[in-house]
Write an enzyme that holds these catalytic residues in place. Structure first.
Site, PDB file in Angstrom:
ATOM      1  N   ASP A 204      71.106  50.503  26.170  1.00 38.10           N
ATOM      2  CA  ASP A 204      71.830  49.237  26.223  1.00 38.10           C
ATOM      3  C   ASP A 204      73.192  49.423  25.550  1.00 38.10           C
ATOM      4  O   ASP A 204      73.522  50.526  25.120  1.00 38.10           O
ATOM      5  CB  ASP A 204      71.035  48.121  25.534  1.00 38.10           C
ATOM      6  N   ASP A 206      75.500  47.662  22.497  1.00 47.43           N
ATOM      7  CA  ASP A 206      75.425  46.716  21.376  1.00 47.43           C
ATOM      8  C   ASP A 206      76.814  46.459  20.804  1.00 47.43           C
ATOM      9  O   ASP A 206      77.539  47.405  20.504  1.00 47.43           O
ATOM     10  CB  ASP A 206      74.544  47.301  20.262  1.00 47.43           C
ATOM     11  N   ASP A 297      73.921  43.449  24.161  1.00 43.72           N
ATOM     12  CA  ASP A 297      73.680  42.530  23.041  1.00 43.72           C
ATOM     13  C   ASP A 297      75.008  42.209  22.364  1.00 43.72           C
ATOM     14  O   ASP A 297      75.766  43.118  22.024  1.00 43.72           O
ATOM     15  CB  ASP A 297      72.748  43.165  21.994  1.00 43.72           C
TER      16      ASP A 297
HETATM   17  P1  DGT Z   1      69.812  53.198  22.587  1.00 46.27           P
HETATM   18  O1  DGT Z   1      70.334  51.829  22.869  1.00 46.27           O
HETATM   19  O2  DGT Z   1      68.474  53.445  23.181  1.00 46.27           O
HETATM   20  O3  DGT Z   1      70.786  54.271  22.924  1.00 46.27           O
HETATM   21  O4  DGT Z   1      69.580  53.357  21.027  1.00 46.27           O
HETATM   22  P2  DGT Z   1      70.118  52.454  19.873  1.00 46.27           P
HETATM   23  O5  DGT Z   1      70.066  53.238  18.631  1.00 46.27           O
HETATM   24  O6  DGT Z   1      71.420  51.825  20.240  1.00 46.27           O
HETATM   25  O7  DGT Z   1      68.979  51.388  19.726  1.00 46.27           O
HETATM   26  P3  DGT Z   1      69.010  49.817  19.963  1.00 46.27           P
HETATM   27  O8  DGT Z   1      70.061  49.435  20.932  1.00 46.27           O
HETATM   28  O9  DGT Z   1      67.618  49.396  20.274  1.00 46.27           O
HETATM   29  O10 DGT Z   1      69.338  49.214  18.540  1.00 46.27           O
HETATM   30  C1  DGT Z   1      70.468  49.595  17.795  1.00 46.27           C
HETATM   31  C2  DGT Z   1      70.206  49.385  16.349  1.00 46.27           C
HETATM   32  O11 DGT Z   1      70.175  48.026  16.058  1.00 46.27           O
HETATM   33  C3  DGT Z   1      68.876  49.962  15.902  1.00 46.27           C
HETATM   34  O12 DGT Z   1      69.038  50.623  14.685  1.00 46.27           O
HETATM   35  C4  DGT Z   1      68.009  48.812  15.639  1.00 46.27           C
HETATM   36  C5  DGT Z   1      68.958  47.688  15.453  1.00 46.27           C
HETATM   37  N1  DGT Z   1      68.489  46.460  16.077  1.00 46.27           N
HETATM   38  C6  DGT Z   1      68.143  46.274  17.354  1.00 46.27           C
HETATM   39  N2  DGT Z   1      67.760  45.016  17.550  1.00 46.27           N
HETATM   40  C7  DGT Z   1      67.878  44.401  16.372  1.00 46.27           C
HETATM   41  C8  DGT Z   1      67.650  43.089  15.906  1.00 46.27           C
HETATM   42  O13 DGT Z   1      67.260  42.187  16.642  1.00 46.27           O
HETATM   43  N3  DGT Z   1      67.906  42.871  14.599  1.00 46.27           N
HETATM   44  C9  DGT Z   1      68.359  43.848  13.773  1.00 46.27           C
HETATM   45  N4  DGT Z   1      68.586  43.581  12.492  1.00 46.27           N
HETATM   46  N5  DGT Z   1      68.586  45.059  14.163  1.00 46.27           N
HETATM   47  C10 DGT Z   1      68.342  45.337  15.437  1.00 46.27           C
HETATM   48 MG    MG Z   2      71.624  50.466  21.844  1.00 42.62          MG
END
Ligand code: DGT
Ligand code: MG
Length: 373
Positions: A204, A206, A297
């Site tokens: 996704d 962010d 997001d």
């Molecule tokens: P990806 O998108 O699969 O390449 O990997 P990431 O590391 O971008 O993971 P993602 O998009 O699920 O989440 C990014 C970071 O934000 C991860 O450390 C967890 C945090 N995060 C995700 N959703 C929430 C939320 O609802 N609240 C909080 N506090 N943190 C969140």
């Molecule tokens: Mg992400």
């Protein structure tokens, strides 16, 4: 004590937030295997087992060499008997019987497909499995009662399960930036998550949005989202109001609160992909589609909480989990995406940057690109 000891060579610290974990991963075959077992344990609600595998894998991700012999594990922390056995099997036989069994099990495969639907968690996925459902077509045919989010997730399943590229993330950033600055000049829009850590693809996109004058960010998101929607750029969205109350004191519970309380929008964007697909597919005109669905997001934060939000949203998920665990157990401090609280002095610890937060915690600063735990 938090540091690993009595080993030859460079010591690998116990907590992931004390380690520098850069890309690439030299042990992907092993970390994939351990993560499959962590996920399977999670599907089975075995939290302890899941955590054991989920802590072992990032240790291998943090070392800049490939583990080729089981004995290489002797100098590494976080490896219990079970994780060691998996590594032994793979280094000696090329694969692990247990991992193969999981990968072929109907339950794991089904839960994997179902939990890959936007809006479907592991509980719902499991319930559907128990009800005898096995495929996406089963969900469609049975006219299973899905909520609006799951409906959109199912509809755009293929797009949402294909990786988002860095180029696509940059395109989305332009769109978001344009929309935000239209309503609030001077706003700061930051691409966070995996892309901030230097990943070239993700699941996704962010964004954190803030403004240096605290308060100016209020009321912004609804305008931005309405505008994006009026331009036909949103295939789905739901908004969450800011539900944060400035605490005078924080409990350990606040650090276990996985979700934060910022005003936010969880959406599916419609990104134009002009020509690319048209040229590659020479046949079937009806299959030609010049757009792609992408998960985005948008999170709005007051300026004073921005460093905490940035640290909280840059990830990785495991790095975040470890930061909070380190804070509580090693420093008696409580960290979340809004604030840091010192339970010994009973004070909130303010920060102007991520560096300030690491300093409060008595940790060496770790660059975003080194947080790929
Ligand atoms: P990806 O998108 O699969 O390449 O990997 P990431 O590391 O971008 O993971 P993602 O998009 O699920 O989440 C990014 C970071 O934000 C991860 O450390 C967890 C945090 N995060 C995700 N959703 C929430 C939320 O609802 N609240 C909080 N506090 N943190 C969140
Ligand atoms: Mg992400």
């Amino acid at each position: 004590e938090s540091d690993a000891s009595e080993v030859e060579g460079p010591t690998v610290p116990v907590y992931a937030c004390q380690r520098r974990t850069a890309l690439p991963n030299w042990n992907q075959i092993l970390t994939d295997a351990l993560e499959i077992l962590a996920e399977e344990a999670e599907f089975g609600n075995s939290e302890g087992r899941s955590l054991a595998f989920a802590r072992a894998a990032p240790v291998l991700r943090s070392i800049p060499y490939a583990v080729t012999r089981f004995e290489d594990l002797n100098s590494l922390p976080c490896f219990g008997a079970h994780s060691r056995k998996i590594v032994q099997e793979i280094t000696e036989d090329g694969s692990s019987v247990e991992v193969q069994r999981v990968l072929h099990s109907e339950r794991y495969r089904t839960l994997k497909v179902f939990s890959g639907i936007f809006g479907v968690g592991k509980k719902t996925a499991d319930r559907w499995y128990q009800e005898g459902l096995r495929t996406l077509d089963d969900l469609r045919k049975k006219e299973k009662k899905l909520n609006r989010q799951q409906e959109a997730g199912l509809q755009h399943y293929t797009d949402l399960n294909s990786p988002v590229t860095r180029l696509e993330a940059d395109k989305i950033q332009h769109v978001v930036q344009d929309a935000v600055l239209r309503f609030l000049p001077g706003a700061i829009i930051t691409l966070t998550g995996g892309f901030q850590r230097g990943k070239q693809s993700g699941h996704d996109v962010d964004f954190l949005i803030t403004h240096p004058t605290e308060g100016k960010e209020m009321g912004l998101l609804i305008k931005v989202v309405s505008w994006l929607s009026s331009q036909g750029l949103l295939l789905y969205h739901h908004m969450k109001q800011n539900s944060y109350k400035e605490p005078t004191q924080m409990s350990v519970q606040a650090s276990k609160d996985r979700l934060d309380h910022f005003e936010s929008c969880f959406s599916i964007f419609k990104l134009d992909t002009p020509n690319e697909q048209m040229e590659s597919s020479s046949t079937a005109a009806e299959n030609i589609r010049n757009w792609k669905a992408l998960r985005v997001d948008l999170v709005v934060t007051p300026f004073s909480q921005y460093p905490f939000a940035l640290l909280g949203w840059t990830g990785s998920k495991h790095f975040e989990r470890e930061l909070r665990r380190f804070a509580v157990h090693e420093r008696k401090m409580i960290l979340n995406s809004h604030a840091l609280y010192d339970t010994k002095q009973n004070v909130m610890l303010p920060a102007h940057s991520e560096e300030d937060i690491f300093a409060h915690l008595g940790l060496d600063y770790i660059l975003p690109t080194e947080r790929n735990a």
